[in-house]
Design an enzyme around this catalytic site. Structure first.
Site, mmCIF file in Angstrom:
data_model
loop_
_atom_site.group_PDB
_atom_site.id
_atom_site.type_symbol
_atom_site.label_atom_id
_atom_site.label_comp_id
_atom_site.label_asym_id
_atom_site.label_seq_id
_atom_site.Cartn_x
_atom_site.Cartn_y
_atom_site.Cartn_z
ATOM 1 N N GLU A 65 0.829 -1.221 0.000
ATOM 2 C CA GLU A 65 0.000 0.000 0.000
ATOM 3 C C GLU A 65 0.861 1.268 0.000
ATOM 4 O OE1 GLU A 65 -3.600 -0.384 2.429
ATOM 5 O OE2 GLU A 65 -3.182 1.639 3.152
ATOM 6 N N ASP A 66 1.960 1.238 0.708
ATOM 7 C CA ASP A 66 2.689 2.499 0.972
ATOM 8 C C ASP A 66 4.118 2.562 0.441
ATOM 9 O OD1 ASP A 66 0.455 3.437 2.308
ATOM 10 O OD2 ASP A 66 1.144 2.774 4.265
ATOM 11 N N ASP A 122 -4.130 -4.161 13.419
ATOM 12 C CA ASP A 122 -3.848 -2.870 12.766
ATOM 13 C C ASP A 122 -4.744 -1.778 13.354
ATOM 14 O OD1 ASP A 122 -2.836 -1.035 10.902
ATOM 15 O OD2 ASP A 122 -4.147 -1.710 9.285
HETATM 16 N N1 LIG Z 1 -3.280 6.880 14.471
HETATM 17 C C1 LIG Z 1 -2.270 7.194 13.646
HETATM 18 N N2 LIG Z 1 -2.294 6.764 12.358
HETATM 19 C C2 LIG Z 1 -1.242 7.075 11.560
HETATM 20 C C3 LIG Z 1 -0.151 7.815 12.038
HETATM 21 N N3 LIG Z 1 0.749 7.941 11.033
HETATM 22 C C4 LIG Z 1 0.242 7.292 9.985
HETATM 23 N N4 LIG Z 1 -0.967 6.767 10.276
HETATM 24 C C5 LIG Z 1 -1.799 6.000 9.349
HETATM 25 O O1 LIG Z 1 -2.839 6.868 8.914
HETATM 26 C C6 LIG Z 1 -3.918 6.052 8.430
HETATM 27 C C7 LIG Z 1 -5.224 6.640 8.925
HETATM 28 O O2 LIG Z 1 -5.344 7.914 8.365
HETATM 29 P P1 LIG Z 1 -6.525 8.236 7.372
HETATM 30 O O3 LIG Z 1 -6.475 9.682 7.053
HETATM 31 O O4 LIG Z 1 -7.801 7.699 7.940
HETATM 32 O O5 LIG Z 1 -6.213 7.363 6.097
HETATM 33 P P2 LIG Z 1 -5.198 7.599 4.889
HETATM 34 O O6 LIG Z 1 -3.851 7.967 5.470
HETATM 35 O O7 LIG Z 1 -5.208 6.269 4.220
HETATM 36 O O8 LIG Z 1 -5.753 8.689 4.025
HETATM 37 C C8 LIG Z 1 -3.672 4.640 8.928
HETATM 38 O O9 LIG Z 1 -3.157 3.896 7.848
HETATM 39 P P3 LIG Z 1 -3.979 2.860 7.034
HETATM 40 O O10 LIG Z 1 -3.052 1.862 6.492
HETATM 41 O O11 LIG Z 1 -4.808 3.611 6.054
HETATM 42 O O12 LIG Z 1 -4.877 2.138 8.113
HETATM 43 P P4 LIG Z 1 -6.432 2.100 8.145
HETATM 44 O O13 LIG Z 1 -6.885 3.536 8.262
HETATM 45 O O14 LIG Z 1 -6.822 1.455 6.862
HETATM 46 O O15 LIG Z 1 -6.778 1.315 9.333
HETATM 47 C C9 LIG Z 1 -2.512 4.820 9.922
HETATM 48 O O16 LIG Z 1 -1.665 3.689 9.960
HETATM 49 C C10 LIG Z 1 -0.147 8.270 13.402
HETATM 50 O O17 LIG Z 1 0.759 8.923 13.878
HETATM 51 N N5 LIG Z 1 -1.230 7.918 14.156
#
Ligand SMILES: Nc1nc2c(ncn2[C@@H]2O[C@H](COP(=O)(O)OP(=O)(O)O)[C@@H](OP(=O)(O)OP(=O)(O)O)[C@H]2O)c(=O)[nH]1
Length: 177
Positions: A65-66, A122
């Protein structure tokens, strides 16, 4: 050293190389690799799960994904099961964000048991992280919306791991979700 230890170290090293230049969204700019390691730790230490392929998939869950990693690359290095679990938990980043979020809710109940474990851990990691500190630029409303959305995903994962699900439910309760 037994072979599972070697395999896990190879996997965490691969993930660390791939996420080398990425940081979390917190003010300290925590290295991104802390997240996949923490997700694998929840499954192993808190969940007592010993399935090595689930732990590998947890370590690798954000590489496709990233980063520039492909599913084919994971399959070649780590085998078809690990690659398949990572694929199941990978969002299509070409889609608009709201559509990605909607699809996670829709797809959650249809994932394999292994992918459900990674998804639960996650979400638990990210929700704890939100309680620890607010990501840069996020309002209190956005944090609350993430909790509400995560609860909808977790609803579709019920019956996978009672202990991890209880910890999630406690966090939702604290937020009134
Ligand atoms: N709580 C938190 N999250 C952080 C941080 N840094 C990065 N993230 C990531 O940001 C995503 C959630 O942010 P969103 O704005 O909802 O989603 P997006 O990044 O995909 O646009 C999560 O990834 P994801 O893979 O999209 O996970 P999910 O939202 O699918 O569960 C999370 O892992 C941080 O400091 N705190």
């Amino acid at each position: 050293m037994n072979s599972n230890t070697t395999v896990l170290l190879e996997t965490v090293n691969f993930a660390a190389e791939k996420h080398r230049n990425q940081r979390r969204k917190d003010v300290e700019g925590t290295p991104y690799i802390n997240h996949p390691i923490g997700v694998a730790r929840i499954i192993s230490y808190e969940g007592g799960v010993v399935d090595i392929e689930v732990l590998q998939a947890a370590l690798l869950h954000d590489t496709v994904e990233d980063t520039d990693t492909s599913i084919a690359e994971l399959e070649l290095i780590f085998g078809p099961t690990v690659a398949r679990i990572v694929q199941e938990v990978t969002d299509d980043k070409t889609l608009p964000k709201q559509e990605r979020k909607r699809l996670q809710v829709e797809h959650a109940p249809h994932c394999s048991h292994q992918a459900k474990l990674v998804k639960l851990a996650d979400k638990l990691y990210n929700l704890r992280d939100l309680n620890r500190c607010t990501p840069t630029g996020w309002t209190a409303e956005r944090v609350q919306e993430y909790f509400v959305w995560a609860s909808m995903v977790v609803r579709g994962l019920r019956g996978t791991h009672p202990t991890i699900e209880e910890k999630l439910e406690e966090l939702f309760k604290q937020r009134g979700v």
